[in-house]
Design a protein around this motif. Structure first.
Motif, PDB file in Angstrom:
ATOM      1  N   LEU A   7      -4.603  12.887 -54.979  1.00  0.00           N
ATOM      2  CA  LEU A   7      -4.831  11.793 -55.914  1.00  0.00           C
ATOM      3  C   LEU A   7      -5.275  12.295 -57.278  1.00  0.00           C
ATOM      4  O   LEU A   7      -5.469  11.513 -58.190  1.00  0.00           O
ATOM      5  N   ILE A  28      -3.118   0.693 -48.057  1.00  0.00           N
ATOM      6  CA  ILE A  28      -3.978   1.751 -47.519  1.00  0.00           C
ATOM      7  C   ILE A  28      -3.453   3.072 -48.029  1.00  0.00           C
ATOM      8  O   ILE A  28      -2.289   3.400 -47.824  1.00  0.00           O
ATOM      9  N   ILE A  29      -4.316   3.793 -48.724  1.00  0.00           N
ATOM     10  CA  ILE A  29      -3.886   5.027 -49.375  1.00  0.00           C
ATOM     11  C   ILE A  29      -4.462   6.224 -48.636  1.00  0.00           C
ATOM     12  O   ILE A  29      -5.635   6.234 -48.290  1.00  0.00           O
ATOM     13  N   SER A  30      -3.645   7.229 -48.399  1.00  0.00           N
ATOM     14  CA  SER A  30      -4.220   8.448 -47.829  1.00  0.00           C
ATOM     15  C   SER A  30      -3.600   9.700 -48.434  1.00  0.00           C
ATOM     16  O   SER A  30      -2.455   9.702 -48.859  1.00  0.00           O
ATOM     17  N   GLN A  31      -4.384  10.750 -48.463  1.00  0.00           N
ATOM     18  CA  GLN A  31      -3.963  12.007 -49.068  1.00  0.00           C
ATOM     19  C   GLN A  31      -3.588  13.023 -47.989  1.00  0.00           C
ATOM     20  O   GLN A  31      -4.357  13.254 -47.071  1.00  0.00           O
ATOM     21  N   GLN A  60      -3.255  16.065 -48.763  1.00  0.00           N
ATOM     22  CA  GLN A  60      -3.822  17.308 -49.303  1.00  0.00           C
ATOM     23  C   GLN A  60      -2.778  18.412 -49.336  1.00  0.00           C
ATOM     24  O   GLN A  60      -3.081  19.579 -49.087  1.00  0.00           O
TER      25      GLN A  60
END
Lengths: 341, 341
Positions: free
Chosen positions: A74, A98-101, A103
């Motif tokens: 992000l 719903i946001i997810s990383q 990585q």
DNA sequence: GTGAAAGCGCTAACAA
DNA sequence: TTGTTAGCGCTTTCAC
């Protein structure tokens, strides 16, 4: 979800001496309900502080009105802008997010996707991690009728839509520009070639060289993780080359900038000794001196279009034949590559 | 949530000739279930591709296992790191995350909070928008038993926890450092004083001046939105001052860096003419030349601690008397403020 | 235009 | 240790 927010449809029905079904219908503006009763119901509901219980509704309707987003990281202006665009559209259409990383890790990406799937998102917006190879986690989704729209870092995946820019062309233009400034020995700092964005930029670079009669020199090509650290490292390697390269086309601004910094510290003049072009038009490109030539592209729009496409798909408004949408980019020429003739 | 993912607890119960409740219990590792049957059930569930329906579960339990996050913007390393920390903890504890951006607007913050509330998050993690004045939207949450934990940009709010650093001290240290380098006419580029972070940094600045016998000069104080544009504008104003200021303490790196760029373009030497210190230790602080002196603080840990505190509260493990947690920061001295004597 | 009633999938109190 | 059963709050079919 505590007791004191639990005013149900039954409560307002009782208060009005109506049936729950009437209340339910009124609240969703069902056409068969009398306007007057609708008004009464709405007023009463508001007065009592009624709030729909989405779980009951979802349970019943088998639809969550939620979209999952999986991004590598992000921490860039690019991503933050994309997500702002997504939020704008989803809010407007009554979807949650719903946001997810991931990585940048393919493994974590799989786990993000599975978590989102388990929370039964209706669809997903995805930009792939650096090292994702296998796309099985997505084909699984498609089998289960969860549509996926890729943006920026997209995948060839039957049934998925993609939103991107023409990275080949952008890479071609950036490299051609460097050549036009007199560069002949142009280093390319590229990302993992598994990702379309990096493969395409690389191929654009190659094509530009070829079209200008410059041989490809593999010693000038560095495939890295595009972090600031890599940029610094590559700069160190460049400094040991003889003859010195006279240009750098990097696949992102971060690595371009850190390479510039390192080179400048060793007395290299930019753009005179080495001209540099980056990619993404991150704010940092206007902090570095000289300002970095880079490729700009419409992050917010990418987000908006990706979200719109997904929602269209979810609501069956989709023109099924649309597969890929390509947005405009532009080469922004600044002083890191502009040589006084 | 389509049909083909709908293997229910009933299906696996039937397949094993057990009752749904046994299956339910086994799947959540309830102690009263025989180990052997647990194994059988798990195996069967896996084989059939069973997936819990969270809506049914939430509906039943009146708990969503979801945490809402409201941040001003996602586009900084600081925020991305905080969120990575939050994700780590929430994943480990079986909570989901819904993230939304207020875009630095108090109005949008209210709408974010209300959306999250409507999706019945169990609790919220919040960093306030620039111009949020009224905290009613949060006291409403507390009334409804939705706990709120603030981080970084916190609020005085009875019943909320706060995670932050000692911004007063950090501001004091940064300013004292500038003074130690010989600065006397120190500009402060500050943010909205409604926010603790900016008010505290400002007060630290004032105290440092006072403790060193330097009078506060209101002409040297600029309260802005801390964007790059503001930094540039302020630099232009600085250039018109006579005598010229000899130091700048900015409440973030973005404005510090853009001010530096503008000043340098007009021939000001940094740090010799004007020494500069920023705040946040964003990557950009190591790109600008000379590197920017700044205040570093542990973003990831802030996220982890905020998430842990919230979960503790949700699960009633909370030591009720904990109100504020203050993390360590450190002043990172670089060349933008280090004058050769 | 409105109501009755069933059921979405899960959990938990109670019973056995 | 396992089963029975009721019900979370909503939507929707069918009936009137």
């Amino acid at each position: 979800m505590k007791n004191n927010r639990d005013v149900t449809i039954y409560d307002v029905a009782k208060a009005l001496n109506l049936s729950p079904s009437t209340v339910s219908r009124a609240l969703k503006d069902h056409p068969h309900i009398n306007q007057a009763t609708k008004k009464r119901i709405r007023a009463q509901a508001k007065a009592m502080g009624y709030q729909q219980n989405k779980f009951a509704s979802n349970l019943r309707q088998k639809k969550t009105n939620t979209i999952g987003v999986v991004v590598p990281k992000l921490n860039s202006y690019f991503m933050a802008s994309v997500i702002a665009g997504v939020e704008k559209i989803t809010n407007k259409n009554g979807y949650g997010l719903i946001i997810s990383q991931s990585q940048e890790s393919g493994k974590q990406e799989i786990s993000c996707v599975s978590t989102l799937f388990n929370s039964r998102v209706d669809g997903m917006l995805v930009s792939l991690a650096f090292d994702t190879k296998n796309l099985d986690h997505f084909s699984l989704l498609l089998k289960k009728d969860v549509p996926v729209v890729f943006f920026d870092r997209v995948a060839e995946c039957h049934g998925c839509m993609s939103i991107k820019i023409d990275n080949f062309k952008a890479g071609y233009e950036a490299t051609t520009h460097l050549i036009s400034q007199g560069c002949r020995r142009i280093v390319h700092i590229g990302g993992n070639l598994l990702r379309n964005v990096y493969a395409d930029r690389y191929n654009g670079y190659r094509q530009a060289l070829a079209d200008n009669g410059i041989d490809l020199n593999h010693k000038l090509i560095f495939i890295t993780d595009l972090t600031a650290e890599s940029g610094t490292e590559i700069a160190k390697k460049i400094l040991k080359m003889d003859p010195l390269p006279d240009g750098i086309f990097a696949a992102n601004d971060t690595s371009a900038v850190s390479a510039m910094v390192e080179l400048q510290e060793s007395g290299i003049r930019i753009p005179d000794d080495i001209s540099v072009a980056g990619f993404n038009n991150e704010p940092i490109s206007r902090v570095i001196k000289p300002n970095l030539t880079t490729v700009d592209y419409p992050a917010r729009e990418i987000g908006e279009i990706a979200a719109t496409s997904l929602i269209n798909k979810l609501e069956n408004l989709q023109n099924i034949s649309v597969d890929t949408i390509i947005l405009k980019h532009s080469l922004i020429i600044r002083h890191s590559s502009l040589r006084g003739k």
